[in-house]
Design an enzyme around this catalytic site. Structure first.
Site, PDB file in Angstrom:
ATOM      1  N   SER A 175      -1.420 -16.459  -3.186  1.00  0.00           N
ATOM      2  CA  SER A 175      -0.625 -15.241  -3.034  1.00  0.00           C
ATOM      3  C   SER A 175      -0.929 -14.586  -1.708  1.00  0.00           C
ATOM      4  O   SER A 175      -2.036 -14.722  -1.169  1.00  0.00           O
ATOM      5  CB  SER A 175      -0.994 -14.291  -4.176  1.00  0.00           C
ATOM      6  OG  SER A 175      -0.566 -12.981  -3.896  1.00  0.00           O
ATOM      7  N   TYR A 211      -8.123  -9.550  -8.093  1.00  0.00           N
ATOM      8  CA  TYR A 211      -7.071 -10.566  -8.196  1.00  0.00           C
ATOM      9  C   TYR A 211      -7.006 -11.387  -6.903  1.00  0.00           C
ATOM     10  O   TYR A 211      -7.004 -12.617  -6.914  1.00  0.00           O
ATOM     11  CB  TYR A 211      -5.721  -9.894  -8.478  1.00  0.00           C
ATOM     12  CG  TYR A 211      -4.541 -10.831  -8.485  1.00  0.00           C
ATOM     13  CD1 TYR A 211      -4.441 -11.835  -9.447  1.00  0.00           C
ATOM     14  CD2 TYR A 211      -3.525 -10.721  -7.535  1.00  0.00           C
ATOM     15  CE1 TYR A 211      -3.355 -12.709  -9.457  1.00  0.00           C
ATOM     16  CE2 TYR A 211      -2.444 -11.584  -7.541  1.00  0.00           C
ATOM     17  CZ  TYR A 211      -2.352 -12.571  -8.497  1.00  0.00           C
ATOM     18  OH  TYR A 211      -1.283 -13.434  -8.503  1.00  0.00           O
ATOM     19  N   LYS A 247      -8.012 -15.452  -5.957  1.00  0.00           N
ATOM     20  CA  LYS A 247      -7.144 -16.411  -5.259  1.00  0.00           C
ATOM     21  C   LYS A 247      -7.880 -17.001  -4.052  1.00  0.00           C
ATOM     22  O   LYS A 247      -7.852 -18.202  -3.809  1.00  0.00           O
ATOM     23  CB  LYS A 247      -5.847 -15.739  -4.792  1.00  0.00           C
ATOM     24  CG  LYS A 247      -4.913 -15.316  -5.921  1.00  0.00           C
ATOM     25  CD  LYS A 247      -4.253 -16.509  -6.579  1.00  0.00           C
ATOM     26  CE  LYS A 247      -3.288 -16.097  -7.676  1.00  0.00           C
ATOM     27  NZ  LYS A 247      -2.891 -17.217  -8.543  1.00  0.00           N
TER      28      LYS A 247
HETATM   29  N1  UFG Z   1       7.106  -0.045  -6.849  1.00  0.00           N
HETATM   30  C1  UFG Z   1       7.664   1.187  -7.095  1.00  0.00           C
HETATM   31  N2  UFG Z   1       7.919   1.517  -8.388  1.00  0.00           N
HETATM   32  C2  UFG Z   1       7.641   0.698  -9.434  1.00  0.00           C
HETATM   33  C3  UFG Z   1       7.081  -0.574  -9.163  1.00  0.00           C
HETATM   34  C4  UFG Z   1       6.821  -0.913  -7.850  1.00  0.00           C
HETATM   35  O1  UFG Z   1       7.920   1.972  -6.188  1.00  0.00           O
HETATM   36  O2  UFG Z   1       7.890   1.081 -10.571  1.00  0.00           O
HETATM   37  C5  UFG Z   1       6.863  -0.431  -5.454  1.00  0.00           C
HETATM   38  C6  UFG Z   1       5.406  -0.791  -5.186  1.00  0.00           C
HETATM   39  O3  UFG Z   1       4.667   0.347  -4.870  1.00  0.00           O
HETATM   40  C7  UFG Z   1       5.555  -1.786  -4.035  1.00  0.00           C
HETATM   41  C8  UFG Z   1       6.905  -2.454  -4.286  1.00  0.00           C
HETATM   42  O4  UFG Z   1       7.595  -1.584  -5.174  1.00  0.00           O
HETATM   43  O5  UFG Z   1       5.619  -1.079  -2.837  1.00  0.00           O
HETATM   44  C9  UFG Z   1       6.778  -3.818  -4.933  1.00  0.00           C
HETATM   45  O6  UFG Z   1       5.924  -3.685  -6.054  1.00  0.00           O
HETATM   46  P1  UFG Z   1       5.705  -4.883  -7.097  1.00  0.00           P
HETATM   47  O7  UFG Z   1       4.766  -4.349  -8.137  1.00  0.00           O
HETATM   48  O8  UFG Z   1       7.021  -5.396  -7.538  1.00  0.00           O
HETATM   49  O9  UFG Z   1       5.026  -6.006  -6.236  1.00  0.00           O
HETATM   50  P2  UFG Z   1       3.682  -5.960  -5.383  1.00  0.00           P
HETATM   51  O10 UFG Z   1       4.101  -5.999  -3.957  1.00  0.00           O
HETATM   52  O11 UFG Z   1       2.773  -4.885  -5.780  1.00  0.00           O
HETATM   53  O12 UFG Z   1       2.991  -7.272  -5.917  1.00  0.00           O
HETATM   54  C10 UFG Z   1       3.295  -8.512  -5.412  1.00  0.00           C
HETATM   55  C11 UFG Z   1       3.093  -9.575  -6.475  1.00  0.00           C
HETATM   56  C12 UFG Z   1       1.636  -9.674  -6.875  1.00  0.00           C
HETATM   57  C13 UFG Z   1       0.799  -9.847  -5.639  1.00  0.00           C
HETATM   58  C14 UFG Z   1       1.061  -8.723  -4.683  1.00  0.00           C
HETATM   59  C15 UFG Z   1       0.292  -8.848  -3.419  1.00  0.00           C
HETATM   60  O13 UFG Z   1       3.867  -9.290  -7.604  1.00  0.00           O
HETATM   61  O14 UFG Z   1       1.442 -10.774  -7.741  1.00  0.00           O
HETATM   62  O15 UFG Z   1       2.442  -8.716  -4.343  1.00  0.00           O
HETATM   63  O16 UFG Z   1       0.129  -7.597  -2.842  1.00  0.00           O
HETATM   64  F1  UFG Z   1      -0.509  -9.843  -5.965  1.00  0.00           F
END
Ligand code: UFG
Length: 320
Positions: free
Chosen positions: A115, A139, A143
């Site tokens: 990841s 996490y 990885k």
């Molecule tokens: N976000 C919101 N509201 C929500 C959910 C998410 O504003 O209800 C924002 C988060 O803050 C982030 C973006 O949307 O800025 C994307 O969030 P996600 O949770 O969809 O994804 P992430 O970028 O946090 O996570 C992804 C992968 C993980 C991995 C990570 C690495 O899903 O498995 O990237 O940083 F670990």
């Protein structure tokens, strides 16, 4: 035959479908702790737990396994902070079990689901593969640890491997046979679609004061079928004698949280309520990967790269 651990999960199921469409025989090994039995529509299914070496052995005894795609594991960044034991056990120790059995059975080809989380807070955007690996949560450290283990196992035992570092997996199978379903759901696009379908009242925007054009976080969303394709290409690359390596899988394009919500409003025709909220801990403002290396070396070409296609396939699946 290809062993797919975690093949009942989101990315694993899409890879399983694609491998079967391309004439490969597969067996999905999954304990269904987070995966879905109904996602295993192709190949064989072997219910089993990577915590139990005997079960893995049994699977290797039953099927003529030539290579492994390892998706199995747990994947909530937040939970990894509050319960690191669960993460090190599932994502590191269980991977060691799998590697031990691979050695016993002289299987030496592995594609590992890594990841972009291994990079931590990026110093360069788009992030290249040789960027320092400084994960900021358990996490990510799991990885990175598995990537380290694989490097040592290659030297000592000849396990040839490719680490695929996914950016934000998104979208669903264009035929809508499988898609994204997590419990609890924490990912942006399914939550936005929950708000569109009325399953949730609104979607929270985690942070509106980041130093980005519209103040919200930017991510590199990559279609799950494109991710699946990269696995197929990585397998062919190793089979054709390619050397062990790590590849980013992203679009090289970033979209903000607001852009995602705006696009979803257009596609669904729904007035999705978005509520500004506080920042979520540990969120880097911008994560965008350079996938040049995967494009040049694996000849990977993401096909579903625009946000509209991503969200449209997710919406078609969501409505089902
Ligand atoms: N976000 C919101 N509201 C929500 C959910 C998410 O504003 O209800 C924002 C988060 O803050 C982030 C973006 O949307 O800025 C994307 O969030 P996600 O949770 O969809 O994804 P992430 O970028 O946090 O996570 C992804 C992968 C993980 C991995 C990570 C690495 O899903 O498995 O990237 O940083 F670990």
């Amino acid at each position: 035959m290809i062993l797919i651990t975690g093949g009942a999960g989101y990315v694993g199921a899409h890879a399983n479908k694609l491998l079967n469409q391309n004439g490969y025989k597969t067996v999905v090994f999954d304990n269904l702790s987070t995966g879905h039995r109904e996602f295993v529509k192709w190949g064989e299914f072997f219910p089993g737990d990577l915590a139990d070496r005997e079960q893995i052995r049994h699977c290797f005894h039953t099927y003529p396994i030539e290579a492994v795609m390892h998706f199995g594991g747990v994947a909530y960044v937040g939970e990894s902070v509050t319960d690191p034991a669960k993460y090190y056990r599932n994502n590191v120790v269980n991977t060691l079990n799998l590697l031990d059995v691979m050695r016993e059975f002289h299987v030496s080809t592995l594609i590992f689901s890594s990841s972009c989380v291994v990079y931590g807070i990026p110093e360069i955007i788009p992030i290249p593969e040789n960027h320092p690996l400084r994960p900021i949560n358990p996490y990510g450290r799991c990885k990175r640890t598995v990537e380290d283990i694989l490097q040592d196992y290659e030297k000592a035992y000849g396990i040839r491997h490719v680490n695929l570092r996914y950016f934000n997996a998104a979208g669903a199978d264009p035929d809508a046979e499988i898609g994204e379903r997590h419990d609890p759901e924490t990912h942006l696009i399914p939550l936005v679609l929950d708000a569109a379908s009325g399953r949730k009242e609104d979607v929270k925007i985690f942070g509106t004061d980041y130093e980005t054009a519209d103040g919200t976080c930017i991510r590199d969303y990559i279609h799950v079928t494109d991710l699946a394709h990269a696995h197929l290409l990585a397998l062919q690359y190793l089979t054709n004698g390619g050397s062990s390596d790590s590849f980013n899988l992203g679009n090289g394009n970033g979209f903000s949280v607001r852009e995602v919500i705006e696009t979803a409003r257009r596609i669904t025709g729904k007035d999705i309520k978005a509520t500004p909220w506080e920042r979520r801990d540990g969120d880097p403002p911008v994560l965008i990967g350079s996938a040049e290396k995967a494009m040049n070396t694996l000849h990977w070409k993401p096909r579903y790269h625009d946000l509209t296609t991503l969200i449209r396939t997710a919406w078609t699946w969501h409505k089902k």
